[in-house]
Design a protein around this motif. Structure first.
Motif, PDB file in Angstrom:
ATOM      1  N   UNK A 133      32.215  -3.831   1.546  1.00 47.78           N
ATOM      2  CA  UNK A 133      33.023  -3.564   0.350  1.00 47.78           C
ATOM      3  C   UNK A 133      32.422  -2.440  -0.483  1.00 47.78           C
ATOM      4  N   UNK A 134      31.100  -2.414  -0.598  1.00 51.57           N
ATOM      5  CA  UNK A 134      30.451  -1.383  -1.414  1.00 51.57           C
ATOM      6  C   UNK A 134      30.547  -0.003  -0.766  1.00 51.57           C
ATOM      7  N   UNK A 135      30.509   0.049   0.553  1.00 49.38           N
ATOM      8  CA  UNK A 135      30.702   1.340   1.241  1.00 49.38           C
ATOM      9  C   UNK A 135      32.110   1.871   0.948  1.00 49.38           C
ATOM     10  N   UNK A 136      33.097   0.981   0.985  1.00 50.27           N
ATOM     11  CA  UNK A 136      34.468   1.393   0.673  1.00 50.27           C
ATOM     12  C   UNK A 136      34.590   1.829  -0.784  1.00 50.27           C
ATOM     13  N   UNK A 137      33.905   1.127  -1.696  1.00 54.73           N
ATOM     14  CA  UNK A 137      33.955   1.502  -3.111  1.00 54.73           C
ATOM     15  C   UNK A 137      33.354   2.884  -3.326  1.00 54.73           C
ATOM     16  N   UNK A 138      32.285   3.210  -2.599  1.00 54.94           N
ATOM     17  CA  UNK A 138      31.648   4.517  -2.767  1.00 54.94           C
ATOM     18  C   UNK A 138      32.619   5.640  -2.429  1.00 54.94           C
ATOM     19  N   UNK A 139      33.502   5.411  -1.466  1.00 46.51           N
ATOM     20  CA  UNK A 139      34.495   6.431  -1.121  1.00 46.51           C
ATOM     21  C   UNK A 139      35.477   6.655  -2.261  1.00 46.51           C
ATOM     22  N   UNK A 140      35.776   5.581  -3.021  1.00 49.52           N
ATOM     23  CA  UNK A 140      36.699   5.690  -4.157  1.00 49.52           C
ATOM     24  C   UNK A 140      35.993   6.202  -5.405  1.00 49.52           C
ATOM     25  N   UNK A 141      34.765   5.775  -5.603  1.00 50.06           N
ATOM     26  CA  UNK A 141      34.025   6.104  -6.831  1.00 50.06           C
ATOM     27  C   UNK A 141      32.610   6.548  -6.464  1.00 50.06           C
ATOM     28  N   UNK A 142      32.459   7.763  -5.982  1.00 50.14           N
ATOM     29  CA  UNK A 142      31.130   8.205  -5.533  1.00 50.14           C
ATOM     30  C   UNK A 142      30.109   8.321  -6.660  1.00 50.14           C
ATOM     31  N   UNK A 143      30.564   8.427  -7.906  1.00 49.87           N
ATOM     32  CA  UNK A 143      29.634   8.597  -9.022  1.00 49.87           C
ATOM     33  C   UNK A 143      29.233   7.286  -9.688  1.00 49.87           C
ATOM     34  N   UNK A 144      29.775   6.175  -9.218  1.00 50.46           N
ATOM     35  CA  UNK A 144      29.443   4.884  -9.811  1.00 50.46           C
ATOM     36  C   UNK A 144      28.177   4.319  -9.170  1.00 50.46           C
TER      37      UNK A 144
END
Length: 314
Positions: A133-144
């Protein structure tokens, strides 16, 4: 003008009644007036702010009624501000500039909020579901920037209630008090042993009483896995053979032949496939469970927390 007409719509001392929202034009109207002043055309001003010319005309007339003065003279040659309109435009510019400062400040607060996400997750979810899930989130929000606290379900609840986490994931039987939740996945607990354990050669399933009476390698008190197992067996568990603080530690102990355990199906797939562990059938007991995302009651996640929550359902 009669005294009665002058007093209409006014409060004490002759000032208009109601709050500022009733007496001051909204930002959209002020931005339209500024565009008319800059472009000299109601039609071009309408296109700039993204509305039709009839809508722009209606908005200007509404503002004139609200203020009680004419603001724009319309003619075939274009639209010119009246003397009152020029003065109102000067004031409008200050209001819009103040609104831009307000908006920039609010955006800075949102950026600061969205620049980090604090996640607390129970061990099984932290080890086997959250990384994807966190890998997928990084694609959406790379600066978070995401910080993760892994612990048992009780610890996750404590962190959320103390405002030390923005979003949590638990695997317990119930939703901890003070939290709201949604189901993000389903799991099943399996009784597992090493291939050398006598149970691996059984020809009939374990019964619930047998399982309850057997000393098992268990997670610590507060673990969601342990809560679900105890509830499924009517609250009765034998004294643990070993009590360990992580799923990985429990699994490693079982692989080395220390004894049987009850673990998440998510955690033992590889070991079952390689025959380092054996799954033992059990009858008369339901070991399915729901995995939940949790957050403080009435404070549904926003920003990156909302995005992570949506990714768990993908």
């Amino acid at each position: 003008m009669t005294e009665r007409a002058m007093g209409a719509g006014t409060g004490a001392g002759g000032t208009p009644g109601g709050g500022l929202a009733h007496r001051v034009p909204d930002l959209g109207a002020l931005e339209l007036l500024l565009a008319v002043a800059r472009l000299g055309s109601l039609g071009r001003a309408a296109r700039e702010v993204g509305i039709t010319q009839p809508a722009a005309s209606s908005r200007i007339r509404s503002m004139e009624r609200q203020l009680g003065v004419a603001l724009v003279d319309r003619s075939p040659r274009g639209s010119q501000l009246t003397e009152a309109g020029a003065l109102v435009t000067d004031w409008a510019l200050r209001v819009v500039e103040a609104a831009e400062v307000f908006d920039a400040g609010a955006q800075a607060l949102r950026d600061r909020r969205d620049s980090r996400l604090r996640v607390a997750a129970s061990m099984t979810i932290a080890e086997y579901l959250l990384p994807g899930w966190l890998i997928a989130l990084r694609a959406h929000r790379p600066d978070t920037a995401v910080s993760l606290l892994a612990g048992n379900s009780t610890t996750v609840a404590e962190r959320l209630l103390a405002d030390q986490a923005d979003l949590g994931f638990v695997e317990g039987l119930t939703v901890p008090q003070g939290l709201d939740s949604t189901v993000v996945a389903r799991d099943r607990l399996l009784v597992v042993t090493s291939p050398a354990h006598p149970w691996s050669r059984r020809r009939k399933p374990l019964s619930a009483p047998e399982l309850a009476a057997t000393p098992l390698i268990l997670r610590e008190e507060g673990s969601g896995t342990r809560q679900v197992l105890a509830a499924a067996l009517g609250g009765e568990l034998a004294r643990p053979l070993l009590e360990l603080s992580s799923t990985t530690a429990v699994k490693s102990s079982v692989v080395t032949g220390a004894g049987p355990a009850v673990l998440s199906e998510l955690a033992v797939g590889e070991e079952l496939a390689s025959r380092r562990l054996v799954s033992i059938p059990v009858e008369g007991v339901e070991l399915g469970r729901k995995l939940r995302a949790v957050w403080r009651r009435g404070q549904r996640p926003t920003g990156p927390g909302r995005d992570l929550l949506s990714l768990t359902r993908g």
